[in-house]
Design an enzyme around this catalytic site. Structure first.
Site, PDB file in Angstrom:
ATOM      1  N   GLU A  33       0.849  -1.199   0.000  1.00 38.26           N
ATOM      2  CA  GLU A  33       0.000   0.000   0.000  1.00 38.26           C
ATOM      3  C   GLU A  33       0.882   1.245   0.000  1.00 38.26           C
ATOM      4  O   GLU A  33       1.991   1.230   0.538  1.00 38.26           O
ATOM      5  CB  GLU A  33      -0.892  -0.063   1.263  1.00 38.26           C
ATOM      6  CG  GLU A  33      -1.829   1.082   1.473  1.00 38.26           C
ATOM      7  CD  GLU A  33      -2.857   1.273   0.369  1.00 38.26           C
ATOM      8  OE1 GLU A  33      -2.433   1.636  -0.748  1.00 38.26           O
ATOM      9  OE2 GLU A  33      -4.055   1.112   0.619  1.00 38.26           O
ATOM     10  N   ASP A  34       0.400   2.311  -0.610  1.00 37.80           N
ATOM     11  CA  ASP A  34       1.190   3.546  -0.608  1.00 37.80           C
ATOM     12  C   ASP A  34       1.137   4.261   0.740  1.00 37.80           C
ATOM     13  O   ASP A  34       2.143   4.713   1.252  1.00 37.80           O
ATOM     14  CB  ASP A  34       0.758   4.486  -1.751  1.00 37.80           C
ATOM     15  CG  ASP A  34      -0.735   4.771  -1.728  1.00 37.80           C
ATOM     16  OD1 ASP A  34      -1.490   3.959  -1.165  1.00 37.80           O
ATOM     17  OD2 ASP A  34      -1.154   5.803  -2.275  1.00 37.80           O
ATOM     18  N   ASP A  36      -3.623   6.126   6.403  1.00 41.00           N
ATOM     19  CA  ASP A  36      -3.971   7.424   6.985  1.00 41.00           C
ATOM     20  C   ASP A  36      -4.939   7.175   8.146  1.00 41.00           C
ATOM     21  O   ASP A  36      -4.525   6.883   9.264  1.00 41.00           O
ATOM     22  CB  ASP A  36      -4.573   8.311   5.889  1.00 41.00           C
ATOM     23  CG  ASP A  36      -4.847   9.723   6.351  1.00 41.00           C
ATOM     24  OD1 ASP A  36      -4.542  10.056   7.504  1.00 41.00           O
ATOM     25  OD2 ASP A  36      -5.395  10.527   5.553  1.00 41.00           O
ATOM     26  N   LYS A  80       1.025   7.489   7.964  1.00 34.90           N
ATOM     27  CA  LYS A  80       0.704   8.859   8.415  1.00 34.90           C
ATOM     28  C   LYS A  80      -0.169   8.734   9.661  1.00 34.90           C
ATOM     29  O   LYS A  80      -1.309   8.301   9.586  1.00 34.90           O
ATOM     30  CB  LYS A  80      -0.029   9.611   7.302  1.00 34.90           C
ATOM     31  CG  LYS A  80      -0.101  11.105   7.554  1.00 34.90           C
ATOM     32  CD  LYS A  80      -0.637  11.848   6.354  1.00 34.90           C
ATOM     33  CE  LYS A  80      -2.127  11.949   6.386  1.00 34.90           C
ATOM     34  NZ  LYS A  80      -2.681  12.831   5.344  1.00 34.90           N
TER      35      LYS A  80
HETATM   36  C1  PRP Z   1      -5.624   6.128  -0.389  1.00 40.72           C
HETATM   37  C2  PRP Z   1      -4.436   5.225  -0.171  1.00 40.72           C
HETATM   38  C3  PRP Z   1      -4.968   4.150   0.713  1.00 40.72           C
HETATM   39  C4  PRP Z   1      -6.085   4.832   1.472  1.00 40.72           C
HETATM   40  C5  PRP Z   1      -5.674   5.057   2.884  1.00 40.72           C
HETATM   41  O1  PRP Z   1      -6.387   5.596  -1.440  1.00 40.72           O
HETATM   42  O2  PRP Z   1      -3.956   4.721  -1.393  1.00 40.72           O
HETATM   43  O3  PRP Z   1      -5.504   3.078  -0.046  1.00 40.72           O
HETATM   44  O4  PRP Z   1      -6.333   6.093   0.827  1.00 40.72           O
HETATM   45  O5  PRP Z   1      -6.722   5.726   3.519  1.00 40.72           O
HETATM   46  P1  PRP Z   1      -7.217   5.475   4.987  1.00 40.72           P
HETATM   47  O6  PRP Z   1      -6.086   4.920   5.815  1.00 40.72           O
HETATM   48  O7  PRP Z   1      -7.588   6.878   5.414  1.00 40.72           O
HETATM   49  O8  PRP Z   1      -8.392   4.581   4.917  1.00 40.72           O
HETATM   50  P2  PRP Z   1      -7.580   6.390  -2.114  1.00 40.72           P
HETATM   51  O9  PRP Z   1      -8.869   5.966  -1.462  1.00 40.72           O
HETATM   52  O10 PRP Z   1      -7.282   7.847  -2.111  1.00 40.72           O
HETATM   53  O11 PRP Z   1      -7.575   5.796  -3.572  1.00 40.72           O
HETATM   54  P3  PRP Z   1      -6.368   5.720  -4.620  1.00 40.72           P
HETATM   55  O12 PRP Z   1      -5.392   4.677  -4.097  1.00 40.72           O
HETATM   56  O13 PRP Z   1      -7.024   5.294  -5.878  1.00 40.72           O
HETATM   57  O14 PRP Z   1      -5.738   7.075  -4.688  1.00 40.72           O
END
Ligand code: PRP
Length: 193
Positions: free
Chosen positions: A117-118, A121, A149
């Site tokens: 995962e990137d 949050d 984060k």
């Molecule tokens: C982002 C990120 C994680 C998620 C983390 O994805 O890539 O998958 O948010 O969020 P959380 O810990 O607050 O639940 P996003 O939903 O923005 O989609 P994307 O990967 O397509 O950008």
């Protein structure tokens, strides 16, 4: 050559954010810092998964660049799959209403699975995904996140491999987006609103 995404600085997002304006962005992690970290994570994975033939699962879309780079440094045999979830709420804050819109295709029963995962949050997304993958009966299940984060974390997420820990900030680049822009930046930036 500079990425075309840079031209999106200082513009408004009327369709999605109404009044949100990005005033600029501050470099947080350079190419070298990211590359060193990705290489170190891969080395750890190489050691821990020796002889285990793991399945790496990238979470779309954000993890695409991190996963691609990570796999270039993984020297043990492994397989790759992807899944995608959407999380409802505002773009900046997930409500915890997560929906799976693309599942993995490989069978995971009795396999060693590593979710890639990137960013973590709030924590809802990974919490949902760990539960979801666990129902498929893997032999082991671990999580590798480039960025942890921590300030807004609402639910506990057990991380096994973490690249950078940051306190807060809206981060973009290296797969991370703001309204689908900035994903292609090779470095990681913090947006200034
Ligand atoms: C982002 C990120 C994680 C998620 C983390 O994805 O890539 O998958 O948010 O969020 P959380 O810990 O607050 O639940 P996003 O939903 O923005 O989609 P994307 O990967 O397509 O950008």
């Amino acid at each position: 050559m500079k990425c075309l995404c840079l031209v999106f600085d200082k513009i408004k997002y009327p369709d999605y954010f109404m009044s949100v304006e990005v005033k600029g962005k501050k470099l947080l992690f350079t190419r070298k810092q990211i590359d060193d970290k990705v290489r170190a994570l891969a080395q750890q994975i190489n050691q821990d998964y020796q002889g285990k033939n793991p399945i790496l699962i990238g979470v779309l879309k954000g993890a695409f660049m991190f996963l691609a780079d990570l796999t270039r440094y993984i020297s043990i045999p492994f397989k790759i799959d992807f899944l995608r979830v959407v999380s409802y709420g505002s773009k900046d804050y997930s409500t915890g209403d997560i929906k799976l819109i693309k599942d993995v295709e490989l069978p995971l029963k009795d396999e060693h699975v590593l979710i890639v995962e990137d960013i973590i949050d709030i924590g809802y997304t990974l919490n949902f995904l760990l539960d979801h993958i666990a129902t498929k009966g893997p032999k082991s299940l671990k999580l590798c996140a480039l960025i942890d984060k921590i300030e807004r974390r609402k639910v506990e997420v057990p991380t096994d491999y973490v690249g950078f820990t940051v306190k807060k900030g809206f981060l973009v680049g290296y797969g991370l987006d703001f309204n689908e822009t900035f994903r292609c930046l090779p470095e990681i930036y913090q947006l200034i609103f």
